[in-house]
Design an enzyme around this catalytic site. Sequence first.
Site, PDB file in Angstrom:
ATOM      1  NE  ARG A  82      -2.793   5.569  -3.833  1.00  0.00           N
ATOM      2  CZ  ARG A  82      -1.687   6.263  -3.616  1.00  0.00           C
ATOM      3  NH1 ARG A  82      -1.631   7.172  -2.675  1.00  0.00           N
ATOM      4  NH2 ARG A  82      -0.614   6.038  -4.333  1.00  0.00           N
ATOM      5  CG  ASP A  83      -0.851   3.902   4.804  1.00  0.00           C
ATOM      6  OD1 ASP A  83      -0.022   2.983   4.589  1.00  0.00           O
ATOM      7  OD2 ASP A  83      -0.695   4.749   5.692  1.00  0.00           O
ATOM      8  CG  LEU A  84      -5.512  -2.664   4.481  1.00  0.00           C
ATOM      9  CD1 LEU A  84      -6.359  -2.271   5.674  1.00  0.00           C
ATOM     10  CD2 LEU A  84      -6.323  -3.503   3.511  1.00  0.00           C
TER      11      LEU A  84
END
Length: 196
Positions: A82-84
């Site tokens: 979710r925070d690549l």
Amino acid sequence: MDREMRIYEKLMRAGTSHVLRILDFMRDEEYTAIVTEFADGGDLQEHVRARESGLSVSEAKEIALELAKALKELHSYDVVHRDLKPQNVLALGGHWKLADFGISKSTSHVVTKKTFQQYGTLGYAAPEQVQGVEARPSADIYSFGKVLVFLLTGQTDADFVTYPAWRDLILRCIRFDPKERPEINKVIEDVENIPA
């Protein structure tokens, strides 16, 4: 915090090779400490920015494959990052590993606006994340597409990508409808088939 600890505990048992390994974590009433492999080579954002206009196609392909395999590992353990973004990809021993699972979710838990306030990083986060929807691997595929743009151009706007094979893959990854994005195995296959 309990949700985050469950993710770290799962990854610590996982034995991943493309995700930064979690060696231990400790928690008391005041502090939480996470012990990971030591990534001493900087992050991907620094690496690309030092080259001003993006990486060569061959280097971008090598890094993209490592990153796609990291996502495959994560997704196989029912974890969505979710925070690549480039700052969360770290160099270790000549390889690139995915790190920072602070807003990761298990695919078996629903995300809502009331219980979850962070949605990822502007320019990389999938549009549906801001709606507080259930965590799905397709959100990571979107972010992966944006990271590919950054590898090749130093920016996140896909319009700057001129290589046809890369552009085709990126546009499929960043489709607005999550159901239309490719699955990670197809992404890996497509990256492998791009000429270096």
